[in-house]
Design an enzyme around this catalytic site. Structure first.
Site, PDB file in Angstrom:
ATOM      1  N   GLY A  58     -21.393 -12.310  -1.906  1.00 22.66           N
ATOM      2  CA  GLY A  58     -20.864 -10.953  -2.088  1.00 22.66           C
ATOM      3  C   GLY A  58     -20.868 -10.124  -0.807  1.00 22.66           C
ATOM      4  CE  LYS A  75     -19.211  -2.144   7.562  1.00 22.79           C
ATOM      5  NZ  LYS A  75     -19.694  -3.524   7.446  1.00 22.79           N
TER       6      LYS A  75
HETATM    7  P1  NAP Z   1     -15.203  -6.388  -5.334  1.00 25.02           P
HETATM    8  O1  NAP Z   1     -16.407  -7.169  -5.710  1.00 25.02           O
HETATM    9  O2  NAP Z   1     -13.939  -7.110  -5.085  1.00 25.02           O
HETATM   10  O3  NAP Z   1     -14.952  -5.304  -6.502  1.00 25.02           O
HETATM   11  C1  NAP Z   1     -13.795  -4.522  -6.572  1.00 25.02           C
HETATM   12  C2  NAP Z   1     -13.753  -3.867  -7.948  1.00 25.02           C
HETATM   13  O4  NAP Z   1     -12.639  -2.982  -7.978  1.00 25.02           O
HETATM   14  C3  NAP Z   1     -13.590  -4.867  -9.088  1.00 25.02           C
HETATM   15  O5  NAP Z   1     -14.370  -4.492 -10.193  1.00 25.02           O
HETATM   16  C4  NAP Z   1     -12.096  -4.760  -9.451  1.00 25.02           C
HETATM   17  O6  NAP Z   1     -11.829  -4.983 -10.823  1.00 25.02           O
HETATM   18  C5  NAP Z   1     -11.837  -3.282  -9.129  1.00 25.02           C
HETATM   19  N1  NAP Z   1     -10.447  -3.068  -8.765  1.00 25.02           N
HETATM   20  C6  NAP Z   1      -9.783  -3.517  -7.684  1.00 25.02           C
HETATM   21  N2  NAP Z   1      -8.515  -3.107  -7.704  1.00 25.02           N
HETATM   22  C7  NAP Z   1      -8.349  -2.399  -8.846  1.00 25.02           C
HETATM   23  C8  NAP Z   1      -7.274  -1.723  -9.448  1.00 25.02           C
HETATM   24  N3  NAP Z   1      -6.060  -1.719  -8.892  1.00 25.02           N
HETATM   25  N4  NAP Z   1      -7.474  -1.083 -10.625  1.00 25.02           N
HETATM   26  C9  NAP Z   1      -8.697  -1.086 -11.200  1.00 25.02           C
HETATM   27  N5  NAP Z   1      -9.767  -1.700 -10.670  1.00 25.02           N
HETATM   28  C10 NAP Z   1      -9.596  -2.351  -9.517  1.00 25.02           C
HETATM   29  O7  NAP Z   1     -15.466  -5.475  -4.053  1.00 25.02           O
HETATM   30  P2  NAP Z   1     -16.878  -4.993  -3.482  1.00 25.02           P
HETATM   31  O8  NAP Z   1     -17.433  -6.049  -2.587  1.00 25.02           O
HETATM   32  O9  NAP Z   1     -17.716  -4.429  -4.531  1.00 25.02           O
HETATM   33  O10 NAP Z   1     -16.377  -3.835  -2.473  1.00 25.02           O
HETATM   34  C11 NAP Z   1     -15.953  -2.595  -2.974  1.00 25.02           C
HETATM   35  C12 NAP Z   1     -15.866  -1.598  -1.818  1.00 25.02           C
HETATM   36  O11 NAP Z   1     -17.140  -1.485  -1.193  1.00 25.02           O
HETATM   37  C13 NAP Z   1     -14.904  -1.997  -0.697  1.00 25.02           C
HETATM   38  O12 NAP Z   1     -14.341  -0.834  -0.151  1.00 25.02           O
HETATM   39  C14 NAP Z   1     -15.828  -2.658   0.339  1.00 25.02           C
HETATM   40  O13 NAP Z   1     -15.320  -2.579   1.652  1.00 25.02           O
HETATM   41  C15 NAP Z   1     -17.038  -1.768   0.179  1.00 25.02           C
HETATM   42  N6  NAP Z   1     -18.311  -2.376   0.608  1.00 25.02           N
HETATM   43  C16 NAP Z   1     -18.655  -3.605   0.151  1.00 25.02           C
HETATM   44  C17 NAP Z   1     -19.894  -4.126   0.513  1.00 25.02           C
HETATM   45  C18 NAP Z   1     -20.354  -5.474   0.042  1.00 25.02           C
HETATM   46  O14 NAP Z   1     -21.412  -5.928   0.498  1.00 25.02           O
HETATM   47  N7  NAP Z   1     -19.622  -6.146  -0.828  1.00 25.02           N
HETATM   48  C19 NAP Z   1     -20.742  -3.390   1.338  1.00 25.02           C
HETATM   49  C20 NAP Z   1     -20.342  -2.112   1.786  1.00 25.02           C
HETATM   50  C21 NAP Z   1     -19.123  -1.626   1.403  1.00 25.02           C
HETATM   51  P3  NAP Z   1     -12.074  -6.443 -11.475  1.00 25.02           P
HETATM   52  O15 NAP Z   1     -13.562  -6.631 -11.466  1.00 25.02           O
HETATM   53  O16 NAP Z   1     -11.540  -6.333 -12.861  1.00 25.02           O
HETATM   54  O17 NAP Z   1     -11.338  -7.410 -10.601  1.00 25.02           O
HETATM   55  N1  HSE Z   2     -18.030  -7.170   4.488  1.00 24.80           N
HETATM   56  C1  HSE Z   2     -18.971  -6.221   4.947  1.00 24.80           C
HETATM   57  C2  HSE Z   2     -20.002  -6.902   5.811  1.00 24.80           C
HETATM   58  C3  HSE Z   2     -19.637  -5.543   3.789  1.00 24.80           C
HETATM   59  O1  HSE Z   2     -20.093  -8.138   5.755  1.00 24.80           O
HETATM   60  O2  HSE Z   2     -20.691  -6.221   6.565  1.00 24.80           O
HETATM   61  C4  HSE Z   2     -20.557  -4.420   4.200  1.00 24.80           C
HETATM   62  O3  HSE Z   2     -19.847  -3.343   4.711  1.00 24.80           O
END
Ligand code: NAP
Ligand code: HSE
Length: 437
Positions: free
Chosen positions: A187, A205
């Site tokens: 993730g 960032k």
């Molecule tokens: P993810 O696991 O892909 O989750 C995205 C979620 O958004 C899913 O629940 C998806 O629904 C929903 N979604 C996407 N498009 C949609 C739409 N058009 N309508 C309704 N729902 C929608 O992503 P994530 O890793 O949690 O990341 C989310 C955000 O946090 C991003 O901006 C990312 O850059 C940021 N971020 C992530 C991390 C990390 O470690 N992952 C760290 C810091 C910041 P479904 O579940 O039904 O597909």
């Molecule tokens: N994809 C990003 C990373 C999530 O690996 O740092 C956290 O912002």
């Protein structure tokens, strides 16, 4: 106890982590806040997908508009990602008087200037701690904790996936694609992992960090960006033999001529603390004119760490919502009408030391030719290492670390080096920085 109602956009890695905290750590949060938080509505793309968190009693929808227009929602948390729909939704939420919390660094780096201005007009707060360095509260530390300082520079490992890959590549036999796929399973990676590997995520960032450090507008398109995809396991080994670790750094520096904003692989001496930050961990160094060097360390990606920052933002928003807007911490740390306009410098203008690695025909006089060529450009070689090339025993691998020179000067020398008949394949260049040590 008063209840604050929250609407979630997205229930993936970070959304799931956020709901988990708001369900399982709520008693602790209530004691800190004196109010309670209830998630009342969540939008996802696929309503039939199995979820690892309990959504009983929460309205689930696949219509994102339901969340941002719901009159009962006080705070919208955007954890969907992307910059098109996410931007439209946040604009609607703001116009409907809702405070916003987001982990979306792409959105803040590329559209933050206009979104913050819209939020100011509608007297709502946008909080984005989770957008930089996952679980490390680095926005708060630099924007508020170092507010007494003129920040001279910031340098950080700000992509967890990239650092995880570089760390794993030190293990014998590690395969880049396989390591990336594990980072995705854990993730850590972006929906499009080229954002991690090619440095775009780190550039988003760095854009944000530079803005809160120096009081400059968000200028993502001016960040020089180089990823880690060309760094080989051999480069990591050579660097180690010479006393360095290779890290993917975001660097923002202030100088009299302007600011340099850049993201690229960097050789750092092993004895510098940040060179020892491994796996998904991130670290950000900030140098303030009064405090000197500081460093903030912690997990840079993943559900729990990122959601920890999201929920802390929700708590901050609830506490600050009734303050007059002129008394709140400005979104980017400096009052909107006090942002500086100093230029962002071209990468050619920086001074740096360099690691150069090339393969050359193993003929008499080749080494002398290579060193003479660098000497002609006034580039001094600090270390030189030669060994037979693993891929072809008739060739030699040459590894050099230079003293500092202007990037434009090094580029000229590298063009000439690459043009030598004796050089085989592409010449590799990586910047070297001792980060004030
Ligand atoms: P993810 O696991 O892909 O989750 C995205 C979620 O958004 C899913 O629940 C998806 O629904 C929903 N979604 C996407 N498009 C949609 C739409 N058009 N309508 C309704 N729902 C929608 O992503 P994530 O890793 O949690 O990341 C989310 C955000 O946090 C991003 O901006 C990312 O850059 C940021 N971020 C992530 C991390 C990390 O470690 N992952 C760290 C810091 C910041 P479904 O579940 O039904 O597909
Ligand atoms: N994809 C990003 C990373 C999530 O690996 O740092 C956290 O912002």
């Amino acid at each position: 106890m008063k209840t604050i109602r929250v609407g979630l956009l997205g229930l993936g890695t970070v959304g799931g982590g956020t709901l988990d905290i708001l369900q399982n750590t709520l008693p602790e949060i209530q004691c800190r806040l004196g109010q309670t938080i209830e998630v009342t509505i969540i939008a996802v793309r696929d309503l039939n997908r199995a979820r690892s968190v309990d959504t009983t009693g929460i309205q689930m929808t696949d219509n994102t508009q339901d969340v941002v227009t719901d009159p009962d929602v006080d705070v919208v948390i955007e954890l969907m990602g992307g910059t098109t729909l996410a931007k439209e939704l946040l604009e609607t939420a703001i116009k409907n008087g809702k405070h916003v919390v987001t982990a979306n660094k792409a959105l803040i780096a590329e559209f933050g200037n206009e979104l913050f201005s819209l939020a100011e007009q509608h007297n709502v707060i946008i909080a984005y701690e989770a957008a930089v360095a996952g679980g490390i509260p680095v926005i708060k530390a630099v924007r508020e904790g170092l507010a007494a300082n003129k920040i001279e520079w910031i340098a950080g490992i700000i992509n967890g996936t990239g650092n995880y890959i570089l760390t794993e590549m030190k293990k014998p036999g590690a395969d880049f694609a396989q390591v990336l796929s594990v980072a995705q399973e854990l993730g850590y990676a972006e929906a499009d992992p080229t954002f991690d590997v090619e440095g775009i995520d780190a550039a988003h960032k760095l854009t944000i960090l530079a803005s809160i450090a120096f009081g400059i507008e968000l200028q993502f398109n001016k960040v020089y960006t180089e990823g880690i995809s060309k760094v080989t396991a051999e480069d990591i080994r050579f660097a180690s033999q010479l006393g360095y670790e290779i890290k993917h750094l975001g660097i923002a520096k202030r100088s009299e001529e302007g600011f340099s904003l850049r993201v690229h692989p960097t050789l750092i001496p092993k004895e510098v603390l940040i060179a020892n930050v491994n796996g998904v961990m991130n670290a950000v160094m900030a140098y303030g004119n009064h405090v000197g060097p500081t460093m903030y360390y912690g997990p840079g990606a993943g559900a729990g760490p990122t959601a920890s920052s999201v929920v802390a933002d929700v708590i901050d928003v609830i506490r600050a919502q009734h303050q007059p807007k002129e008394d709140r911490v400005p979104a980017l740390g400096f009052k909107a009408d006090q942002m500086q306009t100093a230029p962002v410098l071209d990468i050619d203008a920086i001074d740096s030391a360099y690691y150069i690695r090339c393969f050359a025909k193993d003929h008499t006089g080749v080494l002398a030719k290579v060193t003479a060529l660098l000497a002609q450009s006034n580039i001094n070689i600090e270390h030189l290492h030669q060994e037979p090339c693993k891929q072809n025993r008739d060739d030699a691998t040459l590894v050099m670390i230079t003293d500092e020179t202007k990037e434009s000067n090094l580029n000229q020398a590298l063009i000439a080096l690459q043009a030598l008949d004796e050089i085989v394949g592409d010449v590799m260049r990586i910047r070297v920085d001792s980060l004030g040590a």
